[in-house]
Every structure is written in C-alpha cells, then in structure tokens.
Design a protein around this motif. Structure first.
Motif, mmCIF file in Angstrom:
data_model
loop_
_atom_site.group_PDB
_atom_site.id
_atom_site.type_symbol
_atom_site.label_atom_id
_atom_site.label_comp_id
_atom_site.label_asym_id
_atom_site.label_seq_id
_atom_site.Cartn_x
_atom_site.Cartn_y
_atom_site.Cartn_z
ATOM 1 N N CYS A 72 -2.479 6.058 -3.827
ATOM 2 C CA CYS A 72 -2.168 4.672 -2.896
ATOM 3 C C CYS A 72 -1.976 3.641 -3.993
ATOM 4 O O CYS A 72 -2.898 2.984 -4.493
ATOM 5 C CB CYS A 72 -3.266 4.399 -2.183
ATOM 6 S SG CYS A 72 -3.581 5.647 -0.877
ATOM 7 N N PRO A 73 -0.779 3.395 -4.571
ATOM 8 C CA PRO A 73 -0.586 2.291 -5.561
ATOM 9 C C PRO A 73 -0.985 1.017 -4.936
ATOM 10 O O PRO A 73 -0.750 0.692 -3.844
ATOM 11 C CB PRO A 73 0.831 2.293 -5.645
ATOM 12 C CG PRO A 73 1.436 3.580 -5.306
ATOM 13 C CD PRO A 73 0.472 4.002 -4.260
ATOM 14 N N VAL A 74 -1.705 0.036 -5.703
ATOM 15 C CA VAL A 74 -2.109 -1.366 -5.375
ATOM 16 C C VAL A 74 -0.888 -2.064 -5.455
ATOM 17 O O VAL A 74 -0.036 -2.130 -6.348
ATOM 18 C CB VAL A 74 -2.942 -1.892 -6.362
ATOM 19 C CG1 VAL A 74 -3.595 -3.321 -6.121
ATOM 20 C CG2 VAL A 74 -4.426 -0.793 -6.308
ATOM 21 N N VAL A 75 -0.467 -2.944 -4.533
ATOM 22 C CA VAL A 75 0.551 -3.888 -4.318
ATOM 23 C C VAL A 75 -0.137 -5.428 -4.253
ATOM 24 O O VAL A 75 -1.123 -5.777 -3.762
ATOM 25 C CB VAL A 75 1.416 -3.612 -3.263
ATOM 26 C CG1 VAL A 75 2.127 -2.515 -3.395
ATOM 27 C CG2 VAL A 75 0.724 -3.643 -2.044
ATOM 28 N N HIS A 76 0.459 -6.257 -4.865
ATOM 29 C CA HIS A 76 0.046 -7.540 -4.634
ATOM 30 C C HIS A 76 1.266 -8.389 -4.047
ATOM 31 O O HIS A 76 2.288 -8.702 -4.415
ATOM 32 C CB HIS A 76 0.097 -8.156 -6.096
ATOM 33 C CG HIS A 76 -0.959 -7.239 -6.981
ATOM 34 N ND1 HIS A 76 -2.422 -7.468 -6.808
ATOM 35 C CD2 HIS A 76 -0.977 -6.493 -7.862
ATOM 36 C CE1 HIS A 76 -2.993 -6.863 -7.736
ATOM 37 N NE2 HIS A 76 -2.183 -6.129 -8.365
ATOM 38 N N LEU A 77 0.962 -8.588 -2.948
ATOM 39 C CA LEU A 77 1.508 -9.514 -1.786
ATOM 40 C C LEU A 77 1.345 -10.898 -1.857
ATOM 41 O O LEU A 77 0.205 -11.398 -2.012
ATOM 42 C CB LEU A 77 1.389 -9.118 -0.485
ATOM 43 C CG LEU A 77 1.449 -7.708 -0.017
ATOM 44 C CD1 LEU A 77 1.038 -7.193 1.371
ATOM 45 C CD2 LEU A 77 2.841 -7.127 -0.111
ATOM 46 N N SER A 78 2.756 -11.601 -1.993
ATOM 47 C CA SER A 78 2.541 -13.112 -2.377
ATOM 48 C C SER A 78 2.431 -13.909 -0.894
ATOM 49 O O SER A 78 3.228 -13.491 0.032
ATOM 50 C CB SER A 78 3.332 -13.525 -3.109
ATOM 51 O OG SER A 78 3.383 -12.939 -4.605
#
Length: 78
Positions: A72-78
C-alpha cells in the motif's frame, strides 16, 4: 522518496520470526507483528516506485514463512 505499508500474511506461528527477519532488510523502517487478517505490517521506503517494487519482490517476499503480501503506497493528498 516513496514510502509504503506492506501487509504480510504468514504461515501459522511464523509472524514473530518473519517480522524479525524483515526488520533487518535495508529500506525497511519498521516491521511489527499484529493481530487480524494480516500477521505483520511493514513500513518501507525507497528512492522510487521501481526500487520499492524490487524491495518487495526480491527481498521481502523472499523471507521464509510468508504466504502473501499486499503493498500500500503512501500518498500525500493536498
């Protein structure tokens, strides 16, 4: 830098040994044995997605006692 959680299922009774071995792999930030549908949760990091894939396929999945992984790749939502 790419980070991911790797959810690991192991053979019965192998979670602690799997977590300990995975902890020694370069790129692994932490590996904890847990309860629930997965037996070990790993936090890993690599320079890019390709390097992360190599880490999972070549190193983590090669650990004895693992039956399945889910990355599960970490994503950074803005």
């Amino acid at each position: 830098m790419v980070q991911a959680y790797i959810l690991v299922q192991t053979e019965v009774g192998k979670a602690a040994a799997v977590a300990a071995e995975i902890s020694g792999i370069t790129g692994v930030v932490s590996a904890e044995d847990v309860t629930g549908p997965y037996d070990v949760i790993v936090r890993a990091q690599a320079d890019d997605v390709d390097a992360l894939g190599q880490l999972v396929v070549a190193r983590v999945q090669g650990v004895s006692g693992i039956t399945r992984t889910l990355t599960c790749p970490v994503v950074h939502l803005s």
